[in-house]
Write an enzyme that holds these catalytic residues in place. Structure first.
Site, PDB file in Angstrom:
ATOM      1  N   SER A   1      -3.277  -0.365  15.863  1.00  0.00           N
ATOM      2  CA  SER A   1      -4.523   0.394  15.648  1.00  0.00           C
ATOM      3  C   SER A   1      -5.254   0.453  16.980  1.00  0.00           C
ATOM      4  O   SER A   1      -5.112  -0.457  17.816  1.00  0.00           O
ATOM      5  CB  SER A   1      -5.404  -0.324  14.629  1.00  0.00           C
ATOM      6  OG  SER A   1      -6.711   0.227  14.661  1.00  0.00           O
TER       7      SER A   1
ATOM      8  N   TYR B   1      -8.877  -8.245  11.493  1.00  0.00           N
ATOM      9  CA  TYR B   1      -8.076  -7.016  11.637  1.00  0.00           C
ATOM     10  C   TYR B   1      -7.672  -6.830  13.104  1.00  0.00           C
ATOM     11  O   TYR B   1      -6.500  -6.580  13.405  1.00  0.00           O
ATOM     12  CB  TYR B   1      -8.891  -5.818  11.131  1.00  0.00           C
ATOM     13  CG  TYR B   1      -8.127  -4.508  11.112  1.00  0.00           C
ATOM     14  CD1 TYR B   1      -7.210  -4.220  10.095  1.00  0.00           C
ATOM     15  CD2 TYR B   1      -8.322  -3.533  12.094  1.00  0.00           C
ATOM     16  CE1 TYR B   1      -6.515  -3.015  10.068  1.00  0.00           C
ATOM     17  CE2 TYR B   1      -7.645  -2.326  12.071  1.00  0.00           C
ATOM     18  CZ  TYR B   1      -6.745  -2.070  11.057  1.00  0.00           C
ATOM     19  OH  TYR B   1      -6.064  -0.866  11.025  1.00  0.00           O
TER      20      TYR B   1
ATOM     21  N   ALA C   1      -7.510  -9.071  15.471  1.00  0.00           N
ATOM     22  CA  ALA C   1      -6.594 -10.139  15.901  1.00  0.00           C
ATOM     23  C   ALA C   1      -5.175  -9.836  15.437  1.00  0.00           C
ATOM     24  O   ALA C   1      -4.202  -9.985  16.194  1.00  0.00           O
ATOM     25  CB  ALA C   1      -7.064 -11.482  15.336  1.00  0.00           C
TER      26      ALA C   1
HETATM   27  N1  LIG Z   1      -6.335   4.878   8.237  1.00  0.00           N
HETATM   28  C1  LIG Z   1      -6.808   4.489   9.416  1.00  0.00           C
HETATM   29  O1  LIG Z   1      -7.945   4.836   9.807  1.00  0.00           O
HETATM   30  C2  LIG Z   1      -5.946   3.649  10.332  1.00  0.00           C
HETATM   31  C3  LIG Z   1      -6.334   3.532  11.680  1.00  0.00           C
HETATM   32  C4  LIG Z   1      -5.571   2.739  12.529  1.00  0.00           C
HETATM   33  C5  LIG Z   1      -4.437   2.101  12.053  1.00  0.00           C
HETATM   34  N2  LIG Z   1      -4.088   2.238  10.749  1.00  0.00           N
HETATM   35  C6  LIG Z   1      -2.898   1.506  10.304  1.00  0.00           C
HETATM   36  O2  LIG Z   1      -1.936   2.433   9.823  1.00  0.00           O
HETATM   37  C7  LIG Z   1      -1.113   1.819   8.830  1.00  0.00           C
HETATM   38  C8  LIG Z   1      -1.078   2.707   7.598  1.00  0.00           C
HETATM   39  O3  LIG Z   1      -2.378   2.846   7.088  1.00  0.00           O
HETATM   40  P1  LIG Z   1      -2.840   4.025   6.111  1.00  0.00           P
HETATM   41  O4  LIG Z   1      -4.127   4.505   6.631  1.00  0.00           O
HETATM   42  O5  LIG Z   1      -1.714   4.954   5.880  1.00  0.00           O
HETATM   43  O6  LIG Z   1      -3.167   3.175   4.805  1.00  0.00           O
HETATM   44  P2  LIG Z   1      -2.854   3.402   3.249  1.00  0.00           P
HETATM   45  O7  LIG Z   1      -3.688   2.407   2.548  1.00  0.00           O
HETATM   46  O8  LIG Z   1      -2.976   4.844   2.904  1.00  0.00           O
HETATM   47  O9  LIG Z   1      -1.314   2.996   3.149  1.00  0.00           O
HETATM   48  C9  LIG Z   1      -0.876   1.683   3.350  1.00  0.00           C
HETATM   49  C10 LIG Z   1       0.308   1.427   2.424  1.00  0.00           C
HETATM   50  O10 LIG Z   1       0.773   0.099   2.679  1.00  0.00           O
HETATM   51  C11 LIG Z   1       1.091  -0.488   1.423  1.00  0.00           C
HETATM   52  N3  LIG Z   1       1.002  -1.954   1.525  1.00  0.00           N
HETATM   53  C12 LIG Z   1      -0.123  -2.696   1.690  1.00  0.00           C
HETATM   54  N4  LIG Z   1       0.180  -4.007   1.685  1.00  0.00           N
HETATM   55  C13 LIG Z   1       1.535  -4.084   1.517  1.00  0.00           C
HETATM   56  C14 LIG Z   1       2.432  -5.173   1.409  1.00  0.00           C
HETATM   57  N5  LIG Z   1       2.008  -6.444   1.465  1.00  0.00           N
HETATM   58  N6  LIG Z   1       3.750  -4.901   1.231  1.00  0.00           N
HETATM   59  C15 LIG Z   1       4.193  -3.624   1.146  1.00  0.00           C
HETATM   60  N7  LIG Z   1       3.382  -2.550   1.238  1.00  0.00           N
HETATM   61  C16 LIG Z   1       2.061  -2.780   1.410  1.00  0.00           C
HETATM   62  C17 LIG Z   1       0.030   0.053   0.481  1.00  0.00           C
HETATM   63  O11 LIG Z   1       0.420  -0.068  -0.875  1.00  0.00           O
HETATM   64  C18 LIG Z   1      -0.087   1.508   0.947  1.00  0.00           C
HETATM   65  O12 LIG Z   1       0.782   2.367   0.248  1.00  0.00           O
HETATM   66  C19 LIG Z   1      -1.737   0.442   8.583  1.00  0.00           C
HETATM   67  O13 LIG Z   1      -1.012  -0.530   9.294  1.00  0.00           O
HETATM   68  C20 LIG Z   1      -3.141   0.581   9.145  1.00  0.00           C
HETATM   69  O14 LIG Z   1      -3.694  -0.640   9.549  1.00  0.00           O
HETATM   70  C21 LIG Z   1      -4.808   2.999   9.886  1.00  0.00           C
END
Ligand SMILES: NC(=O)c1ccc[n+]([C@@H]2O[C@H](COP(=O)([O-])OP(=O)(O)OC[C@H]3O[C@@H](n4cnc5c(N)ncnc54)[C@H](O)[C@@H]3O)[C@@H](O)[C@H]2O)c1
Length: 253
Positions: free
Chosen positions: A143, A156, A158
């Protein structure tokens, strides 16, 4: 011929948001997708979308921070498809703004387990299969919060910082074995996760805060990340390893 024809790709958290977009993009380019997801319904919807588009996918349900599930994920993928070419460590959990005194040990452990340890576990068990083939590509979704830290996001940040250093340390360890390891720092993205970051704020104000923080003037679309992951996993990126790409509309500047 697609850019990923004949490749087998495990994508964690592929039931939603960035992971689902990545799964659909990779499937369009000819990869077979293993949807590693905690939520059965979410995984099924990704598999259905891929199959509707004429692609091939299989869901394996479980908690990616649990070693027994990770072993099962890798074993079942090898039994059914014979190889692992691509691993995208995308599954993650958000954190709402919380001052350090209020961060619980459970919150800390969840952040570190899902957002960092899971990528260690999947890499540990997938890499022996990539070594056998002499080829593989791993993309870790960190991120922009790993680099441009914000108050109230200690656990988060960290965890996201840990996955960046894991990426670089692993990249140098396996570089001479045909395996590339890279990371992406998404900016605030239009996915179900976004609103959970500002859960402790007024939703309209919270959304505005995130939108206004992006110099390009819009939130990250899931396809922005899917396209970067596609590039990193394609042969076009064969000389790129240990790199960390900000796909954030300038948020990290
Ligand atoms: N959305 C944002 O603003 C953003 C910004 C920077 C980074 N990210 C990162 O991008 C990645 C995807 O995020 P997103 O926005 O698509 O989120 P999201 O919540 O739409 O999707 C995340 C998916 O991960 C699955 N998940 C969560 N814990 C799990 C586990 N223990 N085992 C298996 N699956 C699990 C959830 O069920 C979900 O389907 C994450 O790592 C997030 O930290 C997101």
């Amino acid at each position: 011929m697609g850019k990923l024809s004949g490749r087998i790709a495990i994508i964690t958290g592929a039931g939603s948001g960035l992971g689902q977009a990545t799964a659909l993009t990779f499937a369009n380019e000819g990869a077979t997708i293993v949807v590693a997801e905690l939520r059965e319904e979410a995984a099924a919807s990704t598999v259905a979308k891929i199959e509707e588009g004429g692609g091939k996918a299989k869901a394996i349900i479980g908690d990616i921070s649990n070693v027994d599930y990770v072993k099962k994920l890798i074993d079942e993928t090898i039994t059914e498809f014979g190889q692992i070419d691509i691993l995208v460590n995308n599954a993650g959990v958000p954190m709402s703004f919380t001052p350090i005194e209020e961060v619980t040990e459970e919150q800390w452990d969840l952040q570190l387990n899902v957002n960092a340890k899971a990528a260690f576990l999947t890499s540990k068990y997938a890499i022996p299969h990539m070594k056998k083939k002499g080829k593989g590509s791993i993309v870790n979704i960190s991120s922009i919060a790993s680099k441009r830290v914000r108050p109230g996001l200690t656990a988060y940040c960290a965890a996201k910082g840990a996955i960046v250093l894991l990426t670089q340390a692993l990249a140098i360890e396996v570089a001479n074995q045909g395996i590339r390891v890279n990371a992406i720092n998404p900016g605030p993205a239009e996915t179900p996760m976004l609103e959970k970051f500002f859960a402790s704020m007024d939703p309209v104000e919270g959304r505005k805060l995130f939108e206004n923080s992006v110099p390009i003037g819009r939130l990250c679309e899931p396809e922005d990340i899917a396209n970067m992951s596609l590039y990193l996993c394609s042969d076009e990126a064969s000389f790129i390893t240990g790199a960390v790409y900000d796909v954030d509309g300038g948020r990290g500047l």
